[in-house]
Structure formats: structure tokens, C-alpha cells
Design an enzyme around this catalytic site. Sequence first.
Site, PDB file in Angstrom:
ATOM      1  CG  HIS A 114      -0.134   0.207   2.526  1.00  0.00           C
ATOM      2  ND1 HIS A 114       0.615  -0.812   3.099  1.00  0.00           N
ATOM      3  CD2 HIS A 114       0.034   1.286   3.331  1.00  0.00           C
ATOM      4  CE1 HIS A 114       1.195  -0.366   4.191  1.00  0.00           C
ATOM      5  NE2 HIS A 114       0.867   0.907   4.362  1.00  0.00           N
ATOM      6  CG  ASP A 172       1.661   5.347   4.802  1.00  0.00           C
ATOM      7  OD1 ASP A 172       1.182   4.209   4.693  1.00  0.00           O
ATOM      8  OD2 ASP A 172       2.635   5.616   5.540  1.00  0.00           O
ATOM      9  NE  ARG A 232       8.620  -4.605  11.576  1.00  0.00           N
ATOM     10  CZ  ARG A 232       7.881  -3.585  11.134  1.00  0.00           C
ATOM     11  NH1 ARG A 232       6.549  -3.685  11.153  1.00  0.00           N
ATOM     12  NH2 ARG A 232       8.442  -2.494  10.687  1.00  0.00           N
ATOM     13  CG  HIS A 279       5.164   1.296   2.618  1.00  0.00           C
ATOM     14  ND1 HIS A 279       4.662   2.433   2.014  1.00  0.00           N
ATOM     15  CD2 HIS A 279       4.589   1.257   3.856  1.00  0.00           C
ATOM     16  CE1 HIS A 279       3.832   3.052   2.838  1.00  0.00           C
ATOM     17  NE2 HIS A 279       3.764   2.358   3.961  1.00  0.00           N
TER      18      HIS A 279
END
Length: 355
Positions: A231, A233, A297, A287
Site C-alpha cells: 500500500h 500511505d 514485531r 511498501h
Amino acid sequence: MVVSVNDSEHLTQPIGMEESADPPFEETYKDLILSSFSSKSRKNILELSAVEECELPLIDLNQLNHLGESERQQCKKQIAEASREWGFFQVIHHGISCEVLERMREEQVKLFRKPFQEKMNYSDINFSTGSYRWGTPSATCLKQISWSEAFHVSLSDVLGLGGHTSLSSIMEQYAVLVSELSHKLMDILAEEMGQNSCFFKETCLPKTCYLRLNRYPACPIYPQVFGIMPHTDSDFITVLHQDNVGGLQLVRNGKWFAVKPNPQALIINIGDLFQAWSNGMYKSVEHRVVANPVVERFSAAYFFCPSVETVVESGADEPRVYRSFSFGEYRKQVQEDVKVFGYKIGLSRFLKHNL
């Protein structure tokens, strides 16, 4: 884009068993998992995951405090160049101490250690309804599933609360500092393209910006799914603090690269609105986060956003690449595309030649 799940039919649990902190991914997506486990689908995802590692441009913001004008100008040019060439860069000496970053992560970890049902109804810090999100309810295949959970919180929910809990206290402190950093970077980037940064001071207010606390649980069906699917941002810029686990990947020159983690640095990336406002000068880059089969994570992202009424229009000379649009119009189009296609289409919807 990760959206909240309200269906709780699958949340029943045998009596006497301790409730898991993990969302029920495997139960919820059981049919997709079973139908997609073919050798062909496994091969496709494995090829996406096998990428080279890269180090993002590293910029020392201490240079902005130098007495020499040449050092300050050089730092500003580095920021603008990285925003044009990479769409991503990392900064050190950014004004947020290691102590604040460590406390933020500690409180974030404690929050996500809570049982799943408790997180679904979490209200200790006055989070708005729907702040807790996980998975991708609109997914129609494994590639559209985001194996992650998050608290997506408006700054208006954490600023001025007086720190009633250790979590709210550190979130407020962190939010103030990262907001100051965002405005500083926006001032520099606007200046470097010859534009006035007053637009951002007037439109990007605490009540319009967001913090997103992310957790990516260990994924037993890796590499079949992403932590977050590819996607861009939708904001002006994003400021990200991540741990040393790694998993963030970005596109550069048509290829995927894995970002080498640097827990001492903050990652900055350009969003769609800034690409449009800069007439394509600064790049909003695709990204994703790759899931991990063993290790969880954590990351915390700050989204520098305007009000929904804010009209985004390039101040550059003609020809303008994108037509004028409001942030509300952009978000609505993104939501419609995700619902229909399962993924975000983004800025290409707003190209001027499409009129």
C-alpha cells in the site's frame, strides 16, 4: 488498509483455558487458507519475500542546529533529495530521546499482551470506538490478509488527558514530540520546493492526526500472507518507530527491497497527499510488511493528516499532474476501492488527465 472486525462468533473458547492475546486469524480465515494452499500460490508469495536488503538514506538532524548556514542547507537538501528519490529516509538526533522511545514500546507491548477480548473493548485511555483493528475482513484471497493488529488513535484522544495511566502519559509525550518533528520536516520540504508551509500549520492539527500502534504476531502460515499488504500511505508524511525485527519492505526502481532496521532512527515516508501537493516532486512509495513465522514485531506510526474538508491542490506551475480534491473525497474513494477490489488504487484516480 486494515479495518476493524466486529463479528465475534468465532471467539468462543473452552472453559478453563487462558484466553489468547492473538486475534483468531486462523479460525476467521480458515476457508481462504484451505482454498489457497496450492503449490502455485506458495511459489508466488515466496518470490515476493525473497528480496535484497537496503539501507535507507540516514540524515543527522543535528546539522540543522549548526551555526554554519552551509551545514543547515546541506541537511535540508538531503531531506528533499531522499523524498524525491526514495520517498523514504531515516533520521537520527530527531529530538525524541531513547528513554521516551523505550517507554513507548514497553507500554505498547503491555497493551498488546492483554487478552484479545479485552483489547476489542479497551477503554482505559478513552480510545474512540473502533480504535482496535485487526486483519482484513474484506479479503478474498490470502494476499489480501494483513496478519496484524493495531490501535489507531486520534491525537485528540491522548492529548490533554493528564496522563491518567502510564500508557496515556507516554503516548501524550510521544505524540507532542513526533508532531513537532513532523511540522519541522514539512517546513523544510515545503521550503525546498519554494512553497509556504503555513498550509500545514493551519490544516494538520492534533485532532486530525493519528498514532497507530502496531503488532505483527508470529505467523504460522508464513510466507502465505503479509503482515500488512502492499500500500501507500494516504497522509502527508508518516513517522515510524520500529523494533529490530525487520519486515518493512519498499519499492525502488520497480523492485522490492527489505529495509534494514535501525532502532535508534525514525523512518520518515512521504504520503499520497504530499505527492499530490508537491505536483509529484516528492514520492509516495508502495511498501508492505512481511510476516514472520517465529518472532512478533512492534512499530508505532504517526500519520500527519489534515481535516477531511482540506482541499489538496498543487501550488506548482502548470502542468499540474493531479486535480484538486479534498482529503475526505480521497479517503472515501480509497474505502470504496478496497471494498470493491480488495486493495487501494490511490492517486491514479485523481490524475488530471482522467477528467
